[in-house]
Design an enzyme around this catalytic site. Structure first.
Site, short mmCIF file in Angstrom:
data_model
loop_
_atom_site.label_atom_id
_atom_site.label_comp_id
_atom_site.label_asym_id
_atom_site.label_seq_id
_atom_site.Cartn_x
_atom_site.Cartn_y
_atom_site.Cartn_z
N GLY A 9 0.84 -1.20 0.00
CA GLY A 9 0.00 0.00 0.00
C GLY A 9 0.87 1.25 0.00
O GLY A 9 2.02 1.23 -0.48
N GLY A 12 4.15 0.82 2.29
CA GLY A 12 5.00 -0.25 1.75
C GLY A 12 5.67 0.17 0.46
O GLY A 12 6.89 -0.02 0.27
N ASP A 32 1.50 -8.44 -1.53
CA ASP A 32 0.20 -7.93 -1.07
C ASP A 32 -0.86 -8.99 -1.30
O ASP A 32 -0.71 -9.85 -2.15
CB ASP A 32 -0.18 -6.64 -1.82
CG ASP A 32 -1.16 -5.79 -1.02
OD1 ASP A 32 -0.72 -4.78 -0.42
OD2 ASP A 32 -2.36 -6.14 -0.98
N ARG A 82 -5.48 4.36 9.44
CA ARG A 82 -6.62 5.07 10.03
C ARG A 82 -7.20 6.10 9.07
O ARG A 82 -6.50 6.56 8.16
CB ARG A 82 -6.26 5.69 11.37
CG ARG A 82 -5.06 6.60 11.37
CD ARG A 82 -4.83 7.09 12.79
NE ARG A 82 -3.59 7.81 12.90
CZ ARG A 82 -3.34 8.66 13.88
NH1 ARG A 82 -4.23 8.89 14.81
NH2 ARG A 82 -2.17 9.28 13.94
N SER A 119 2.68 -1.83 11.04
CA SER A 119 1.22 -1.79 11.16
C SER A 119 0.80 -1.32 12.56
O SER A 119 1.43 -1.68 13.56
CB SER A 119 0.62 -3.17 10.90
OG SER A 119 1.13 -3.69 9.69
N ASN A 120 -0.27 -0.56 12.62
CA ASN A 120 -0.75 0.00 13.89
C ASN A 120 -1.86 -0.84 14.52
O ASN A 120 -2.55 -1.56 13.80
CB ASN A 120 -1.27 1.43 13.62
CG ASN A 120 -0.15 2.44 13.62
OD1 ASN A 120 0.72 2.41 14.47
ND2 ASN A 120 -0.18 3.36 12.66
N HIS A 175 3.81 4.74 20.39
CA HIS A 175 3.57 5.41 19.10
C HIS A 175 2.07 5.72 18.99
O HIS A 175 1.35 5.14 18.20
CB HIS A 175 4.05 4.51 17.95
CG HIS A 175 3.76 5.06 16.60
ND1 HIS A 175 4.29 6.24 16.13
CD2 HIS A 175 3.00 4.57 15.57
CE1 HIS A 175 3.85 6.46 14.89
NE2 HIS A 175 3.07 5.46 14.54
P1 NAD Z 1 -2.67 0.93 2.79
O1 NAD Z 1 -4.12 0.60 2.94
O2 NAD Z 1 -2.26 1.91 1.77
O3 NAD Z 1 -1.84 -0.41 2.56
C1 NAD Z 1 -2.02 -1.57 3.31
C2 NAD Z 1 -1.84 -2.74 2.35
O4 NAD Z 1 -1.87 -3.96 3.12
C3 NAD Z 1 -2.97 -2.86 1.31
O5 NAD Z 1 -2.43 -2.83 0.01
C4 NAD Z 1 -3.63 -4.21 1.63
O6 NAD Z 1 -4.10 -4.89 0.50
C5 NAD Z 1 -2.47 -4.94 2.30
N1 NAD Z 1 -2.89 -6.08 3.10
C6 NAD Z 1 -3.96 -6.18 3.93
N2 NAD Z 1 -4.00 -7.42 4.48
C7 NAD Z 1 -2.93 -8.10 4.00
C8 NAD Z 1 -2.42 -9.42 4.19
N3 NAD Z 1 -3.02 -10.29 5.01
N4 NAD Z 1 -1.31 -9.77 3.52
C9 NAD Z 1 -0.68 -8.92 2.68
N5 NAD Z 1 -1.12 -7.65 2.46
C10 NAD Z 1 -2.22 -7.26 3.10
O7 NAD Z 1 -2.16 1.41 4.25
P2 NAD Z 1 -0.82 2.23 4.58
O8 NAD Z 1 -1.13 3.67 4.60
O9 NAD Z 1 0.27 1.71 3.76
O10 NAD Z 1 -0.62 1.79 6.12
C11 NAD Z 1 -0.26 0.47 6.44
C12 NAD Z 1 -0.21 0.28 7.95
O11 NAD Z 1 0.89 1.02 8.46
C13 NAD Z 1 -1.44 0.78 8.70
O12 NAD Z 1 -1.75 -0.08 9.77
C14 NAD Z 1 -1.00 2.14 9.22
O13 NAD Z 1 -1.75 2.54 10.34
C15 NAD Z 1 0.43 1.84 9.55
N6 NAD Z 1 1.33 3.00 9.65
C16 NAD Z 1 2.26 2.95 10.63
C17 NAD Z 1 3.18 3.97 10.78
C18 NAD Z 1 4.23 3.89 11.88
O14 NAD Z 1 4.94 4.85 12.10
N7 NAD Z 1 4.38 2.75 12.55
C19 NAD Z 1 3.12 5.07 9.92
C20 NAD Z 1 2.17 5.10 8.92
C21 NAD Z 1 1.26 4.03 8.80
#
Ligand code: NAD
Length: 310
Positions: A9, A12, A32, A82, A119-120, A175
């Site tokens: 996503g 990633g 993905d 979120r 992931s959060n 976090h």
């Molecule tokens: P996004 O929706 O753009 O991407 C998430 C991806 O995960 C999607 O493409 C989805 O198809 C894929 N996915 C879902 N279930 C899956 C599985 N079982 N196997 C493989 N892929 C799967 O979201 P994003 O904006 O990239 O955020 C991803 C995560 O990172 C969220 O939980 C977000 O809250 C978190 N995040 C954390 C931080 C941090 O500092 N730790 C910062 C930003 C975002």
């Protein structure tokens, strides 16, 4: 060196882009669950190689973990982000199952890998990955503090009107909007305490802006941010793969450090080829110690919620 990123996503894909552009790894695999998304992003990124001048190979795959085999580092960004008005903690129901399933699939093909959890709610997801995988604690690293610290330094540079790269600073604790602890007392402008230039009210505002840094972006973008998160992950991965031994605040299992036990929470760590090489003990003052206890209590409450879900 091979890096797998699970979840192609926003975060990633951005992480893959920085890893390739900065030539951190020779091979990146994006995986993905959504058909075609990882393949599409990998192909698109591959076609930037000649204009950007990197040789990293980037492959995409739909849920086939055999292609991730032999990864040195695996980044877990799969799950839901979120939406405006949501807290990171509200994502726990969906993301817990995903993180648990992904970490076990990863270890089938890369038993010696180091896992970076993004992931959060990240501290609880790191704790979950650690408990469910049984890996040694140096090999499970939660990324949050690197991002929160870069946001902190960015807000400080704006308040000081000085170049961002002349600012040093660190955010520890959980976090989350109410759990992170920007250490304003220790922040500096090239070694000079920022308190020499900014009054208490301004410093409090910088800390408050940092804490809601993610929420501010989520409100503007309609989903959570990806450039700074992706860059922060790549910074961490670089320190692992190239054994830089940078001091980076990361969410790691504490066993008495900072007076805490049985919790993954952000503390300064030396990050090198073994993953978490050591935890750095910085001397907190009484106010900061109290903030750390309150932050840990909230993260522990979230871990308790997790136990009720699984
Ligand atoms: P996004 O929706 O753009 O991407 C998430 C991806 O995960 C999607 O493409 C989805 O198809 C894929 N996915 C879902 N279930 C899956 C599985 N079982 N196997 C493989 N892929 C799967 O979201 P994003 O904006 O990239 O955020 C991803 C995560 O990172 C969220 O939980 C977000 O809250 C978190 N995040 C954390 C931080 C941090 O500092 N730790 C910062 C930003 C975002």
């Amino acid at each position: 060196m091979k890096v797998t990123i699970v979840g192609a996503g926003n975060v990633g894909a951005s992480c893959a882009e920085y890893i390739a552009q900065k030539r951190i790894a020779s091979e990146v695999v994006l995986l993905d669950i959504k058909k075609g998304i990882a393949e599409g992003k990998a192909l698109d990124l591959t076609q930037t190689a000649t204009t950007l001048g990197f040789n990293t190979t980037i492959k995409g795959v739909t849920n086939d973990y055999s292609l991730t085999s032999g990864s040195d580092v695996v980044v877990i960004t799969s799950g839901v982000p979120r939406k405006p008005g949501m807290t990171r903690e509200e994502l726990i129901d969906i993301n817990a199952g995903i993180v648990q399933e992904v970490s076990s699939s990863i270890l089938e093909y890369s038993p010696d890998t180091i896992i970076v959890v993004v992931s959060n709610p990240m501290d609880t997801m790191t704790y979950l990955a650690l408990q469910s995988s049984g890996l040694s604690k140096n090999r499970i690293i939660g990324m949050g503090g690197a991002l929160d610290s870069s946001r902190f330094k960015s807000y400080l540079s704006i308040a000081l009107n000085k170049p961002a790269n002349d600012i040093q600073g660190m955010v520890i604790g959980g976090h989350g909007d109410t759990t992170m602890i920007p250490l304003t007392r220790l922040a500096s402008y090239n070694g000079a305490p920022v308190s020499q230039y900014l009054d208490e009210k301004t410093l409090d505002k910088v800390a408050a802006d940092t804490m809601i840094g993610g929420a501010t972006l989520t409100k503007l973008l309609g989903t959570s941010a990806w450039y700074a998160p992706g860059a922060s992950v790549s910074y961490l991965v670089d320190s692992i793969l190239n054994n830089h031994k940078r001091m980076i605040p990361c969410s790691v299992l504490l066993e008495g450090e900072y007076g805490l036990k049985d919790i993954c929470i952000g503390v300064p760590c030396i990050i090198g080829s073994k993953g978490v090489e050591s935890i750095v003990d910085i001397k907190l003052n009484e106010k900061e110690k109290q903030q750390m206890i309150e932050s840990a209590n909230k993260v522990t409450a979230m871990n308790t919620t997790l136990k009720g879900i699984l």
